[in-house]
Design a protein around this motif. Sequence first.
Motif, mmCIF file in Angstrom:
data_model
loop_
_atom_site.group_PDB
_atom_site.id
_atom_site.type_symbol
_atom_site.label_atom_id
_atom_site.label_comp_id
_atom_site.label_asym_id
_atom_site.label_seq_id
_atom_site.Cartn_x
_atom_site.Cartn_y
_atom_site.Cartn_z
ATOM 1 N N PRO A 5 0.801 -1.226 0.000
ATOM 2 C CA PRO A 5 0.000 0.000 0.000
ATOM 3 C C PRO A 5 0.836 1.279 0.000
ATOM 4 O O PRO A 5 0.396 2.300 -0.525
ATOM 5 C CB PRO A 5 -0.820 -0.099 1.290
ATOM 6 C CG PRO A 5 -0.765 -1.514 1.700
ATOM 7 C CD PRO A 5 0.499 -2.084 1.132
ATOM 8 N N LEU A 6 2.030 1.261 0.558
ATOM 9 C CA LEU A 6 2.868 2.465 0.593
ATOM 10 C C LEU A 6 3.375 2.844 -0.794
ATOM 11 O O LEU A 6 3.634 4.010 -1.074
ATOM 12 C CB LEU A 6 4.051 2.260 1.535
ATOM 13 C CG LEU A 6 3.697 2.073 3.016
ATOM 14 C CD1 LEU A 6 4.943 1.744 3.822
ATOM 15 C CD2 LEU A 6 3.025 3.317 3.550
ATOM 16 N N LEU A 7 3.508 1.881 -1.684
ATOM 17 C CA LEU A 7 4.019 2.154 -3.026
ATOM 18 C C LEU A 7 2.917 2.451 -4.035
ATOM 19 O O LEU A 7 3.198 2.949 -5.125
ATOM 20 C CB LEU A 7 4.836 0.958 -3.525
ATOM 21 C CG LEU A 7 6.080 0.605 -2.713
ATOM 22 C CD1 LEU A 7 6.712 -0.651 -3.270
ATOM 23 C CD2 LEU A 7 7.065 1.753 -2.726
ATOM 24 N N ARG A 8 1.655 2.168 -3.704
ATOM 25 C CA ARG A 8 0.566 2.318 -4.667
ATOM 26 C C ARG A 8 0.427 3.736 -5.191
ATOM 27 O O ARG A 8 0.078 3.939 -6.342
ATOM 28 C CB ARG A 8 -0.756 1.888 -4.047
ATOM 29 C CG ARG A 8 -0.912 0.419 -4.050
ATOM 30 C CD ARG A 8 -2.316 0.003 -3.678
ATOM 31 N NE ARG A 8 -2.287 -1.419 -3.374
ATOM 32 C CZ ARG A 8 -2.956 -1.994 -2.413
ATOM 33 N NH1 ARG A 8 -3.755 -1.297 -1.658
ATOM 34 N NH2 ARG A 8 -2.840 -3.282 -2.202
ATOM 35 N N ARG A 9 0.691 4.725 -4.352
ATOM 36 C CA ARG A 9 0.513 6.108 -4.800
ATOM 37 C C ARG A 9 1.559 6.518 -5.832
ATOM 38 O O ARG A 9 1.391 7.503 -6.540
ATOM 39 C CB ARG A 9 0.546 7.060 -3.611
ATOM 40 C CG ARG A 9 1.860 7.089 -2.883
ATOM 41 C CD ARG A 9 1.773 8.007 -1.658
ATOM 42 N NE ARG A 9 2.989 7.966 -0.888
ATOM 43 C CZ ARG A 9 4.062 8.704 -1.136
ATOM 44 N NH1 ARG A 9 4.044 9.551 -2.138
ATOM 45 N NH2 ARG A 9 5.140 8.605 -0.396
#
Length: 102
Positions: free
Chosen positions: A84-88
Motif C-alpha cells: 500500500p505504501l508504493l501504490r501512490r
Amino acid sequence: METELNPVDAARRAGLWVVGTFWGKHDDTKVLALATRDDSDPLPYGWACTCGIAQRFPVEEDAFRSAWYHVHPPRWRALARRNPLLRRLVQPTARLRHPSTA
C-alpha cells in the motif's frame, strides 16, 4: 454439445484480423491479450484482454507494445500492487477503450 471457441477463432469469426497473441498473468490468473486489426474502425489496431480491458491504436507497433506491457507488467508495478505504501507512486493501467472518432 457445442464446443466453446478459443479467443482467436472467435475473433476471426467476428471478421477481425488477428495480428498477435500475448500470454501472461495478472497476479496468479493466466490471461490472453489478443491483438487485432479492424479496417472499418478509425483506430484500426487494438487489443483485448480476457480480463476485460481493451484499447485501440492508429499503428500496429503501439498496440503490440501496450498489449505486451499489459500482460507482462514491470516488476515494480507488481510490487506496488501488493504494498500500500508504493501504490501512490504507480499510475493505474488504462482501463477504458479509446473513443471512436467520426
